[in-house]
Design a protein around this motif. Structure first.
Motif, PDB file in Angstrom:
ATOM      1  N   SER A   1     113.710  93.263  13.023  1.00  0.00           N
ATOM      2  CA  SER A   1     114.470  92.023  12.898  1.00  0.00           C
ATOM      3  C   SER A   1     113.526  90.848  12.687  1.00  0.00           C
ATOM      4  O   SER A   1     112.305  90.951  12.908  1.00  0.00           O
ATOM      5  CB  SER A   1     115.311  91.789  14.157  1.00  0.00           C
ATOM      6  OG  SER A   1     114.469  91.541  15.268  1.00  0.00           O
ATOM      7  N   THR A   2     114.103  89.724  12.302  1.00  0.00           N
ATOM      8  CA  THR A   2     113.299  88.511  12.127  1.00  0.00           C
ATOM      9  C   THR A   2     112.690  88.061  13.450  1.00  0.00           C
ATOM     10  O   THR A   2     111.583  87.511  13.477  1.00  0.00           O
ATOM     11  CB  THR A   2     114.171  87.392  11.541  1.00  0.00           C
ATOM     12  OG1 THR A   2     114.843  87.857  10.378  1.00  0.00           O
ATOM     13  CG2 THR A   2     113.329  86.179  11.169  1.00  0.00           C
TER      14      THR A   2
ATOM     15  N   LEU B   1     121.348  94.246   3.590  1.00  0.00           N
ATOM     16  CA  LEU B   1     120.345  94.195   4.651  1.00  0.00           C
ATOM     17  C   LEU B   1     118.970  94.355   4.012  1.00  0.00           C
ATOM     18  O   LEU B   1     118.648  95.414   3.457  1.00  0.00           O
ATOM     19  CB  LEU B   1     120.595  95.293   5.685  1.00  0.00           C
ATOM     20  CG  LEU B   1     122.013  95.327   6.286  1.00  0.00           C
ATOM     21  CD1 LEU B   1     122.154  96.487   7.258  1.00  0.00           C
ATOM     22  CD2 LEU B   1     122.336  94.006   6.969  1.00  0.00           C
TER      23      LEU B   1
ATOM     24  N   GLY C   1     122.872  88.590  -0.404  1.00  0.00           N
ATOM     25  CA  GLY C   1     122.025  88.606   0.778  1.00  0.00           C
ATOM     26  C   GLY C   1     120.619  88.136   0.489  1.00  0.00           C
ATOM     27  O   GLY C   1     119.873  87.796   1.411  1.00  0.00           O
TER      28      GLY C   1
ATOM     29  N   ASN D   1     118.190  86.491  14.889  1.00  0.00           N
ATOM     30  CA  ASN D   1     119.137  87.531  15.275  1.00  0.00           C
ATOM     31  C   ASN D   1     119.815  88.196  14.085  1.00  0.00           C
ATOM     32  O   ASN D   1     120.846  88.862  14.244  1.00  0.00           O
ATOM     33  CB  ASN D   1     120.213  86.952  16.210  1.00  0.00           C
ATOM     34  CG  ASN D   1     120.998  85.820  15.550  1.00  0.00           C
ATOM     35  OD1 ASN D   1     120.649  85.361  14.468  1.00  0.00           O
ATOM     36  ND2 ASN D   1     122.059  85.367  16.214  1.00  0.00           N
ATOM     37  N   SER D   2     119.274  88.031  12.887  1.00  0.00           N
ATOM     38  CA  SER D   2     119.867  88.666  11.717  1.00  0.00           C
ATOM     39  C   SER D   2     119.640  90.173  11.770  1.00  0.00           C
ATOM     40  O   SER D   2     118.694  90.662  12.379  1.00  0.00           O
ATOM     41  CB  SER D   2     119.258  88.088  10.432  1.00  0.00           C
ATOM     42  OG  SER D   2     117.859  88.287  10.409  1.00  0.00           O
TER      43      SER D   2
ATOM     44  N   LYS E   1     112.605  88.755   2.644  1.00  0.00           N
ATOM     45  CA  LYS E   1     113.279  87.484   2.896  1.00  0.00           C
ATOM     46  C   LYS E   1     112.282  86.324   2.906  1.00  0.00           C
ATOM     47  O   LYS E   1     112.598  85.231   2.428  1.00  0.00           O
ATOM     48  CB  LYS E   1     114.013  87.538   4.236  1.00  0.00           C
ATOM     49  CG  LYS E   1     115.230  88.440   4.258  1.00  0.00           C
ATOM     50  CD  LYS E   1     115.912  88.373   5.614  1.00  0.00           C
ATOM     51  CE  LYS E   1     117.136  89.260   5.678  1.00  0.00           C
ATOM     52  NZ  LYS E   1     117.801  89.185   6.996  1.00  0.00           N
TER      53      LYS E   1
ATOM     54  N   LYS F   1     116.846  83.220  10.544  1.00  0.00           N
ATOM     55  CA  LYS F   1     117.499  83.444  11.835  1.00  0.00           C
ATOM     56  C   LYS F   1     116.914  84.673  12.522  1.00  0.00           C
ATOM     57  O   LYS F   1     116.825  85.744  11.924  1.00  0.00           O
ATOM     58  CB  LYS F   1     119.007  83.612  11.639  1.00  0.00           C
ATOM     59  CG  LYS F   1     119.691  82.367  11.097  1.00  0.00           C
ATOM     60  CD  LYS F   1     121.180  82.609  10.945  1.00  0.00           C
ATOM     61  CE  LYS F   1     121.888  81.364  10.402  1.00  0.00           C
ATOM     62  NZ  LYS F   1     123.343  81.593  10.235  1.00  0.00           N
TER      63      LYS F   1
END
Length: 211
Positions: free
Chosen positions: A20-21, A77, A204, A11-12, A83, A9
């Motif tokens: 951010s992504t 986070l 997470g 907006n993570s 990720k 995503k």
């Protein structure tokens, strides 16, 4: 790898790298080749993941006036590159899981619904409660396994993966993700000093549910 990146995503919340992504999605034509080289070296050649395996823990209060650690919901986070690696690992592992996990275990597997377990339990309890002519009957035992993520021993995880016959490179990278992690807690938006865990899986992490 590309599938893993697209599935994240945009907006993570950002991790320790403050990126951010969405930044990776928008800048992929520039930074993509270098990230692919770095991540594929870790996934396929056993490269070190320690430099990016840092996690910020943000504590979200469950109550208006929290007093105990259990009154907070921890949100992990992670760095986006981490990720990408764990999502790729998860995509590789979940193809094997239906062959090694019993049919009665349904969570996190495609085509299976966790709500099916509730229906099975309801029907089982209904059968137990039915009156019988004979003296012998049945008993149901409820087990409450709390915080299972925090209780798993790392040596047990590694031994289980080896016993199930997972490839060595997947086991090596998985255990690197687990053993080299460092945590810090955000207090009023400011990170504390990093500390090292001794067991358990990090919440997470996109790979943790499959482990």
């Amino acid at each position: 790898m590309i599938e893993a990146i697209k599935s994240l995503k945009g907006n993570s919340a950002p991790g320790p790298d403050d990126l951010s992504t969405l930044f990776y999605h928008k800048s992929w034509s520039i930074i993509g080749p270098d990230i692919l080289i770095f991540t594929l070296d870790i996934l396929n050649n056993g490269g070190s993941i320690a430099d990016i395996n840092h996690i910020f823990i943000n504590l979200i209060p469950k109550l208006d006036s929290p007093n105990f650690p259990s009154d907070f919901r921890p949100i992990s986070l992670c760095n986006v590159i981490l990720k990408i690696i764990t999502k790729t690992l998860a995509n590789r592992i979940k193809k094997i899981l239906p062959n090694v996990i019993h049919d009665y275990q349904s969570a996190f597997l495609p085509g299976r619904l966790i709500t099916d377990n509730s229906l099975i339990v309801f029907e089982t309890l209904h059968y137990i409660r039915k009156p019988r002519k004979k003296d012998n009957g049945y008993v149901g035992i409820k087990l409450d396994i709390a915080k299972a993520y925090d209780s798993l021993e790392w040596d047990f995880i590694e031994a289980t993966l080896k016993t199930m016959g997972f490839p060595n490179n997947i086991i090596l990278t998985t255990m690197q993700c687990i053993r080299t992690v460092k945590f810090c807690i955000l207090i009023n938006g400011q990170p504390t000093d990093f500390f090292l865990p001794k067991r358990g899986l990090k919440q997470g992490d996109l790979m943790s549910p499959y482990i």
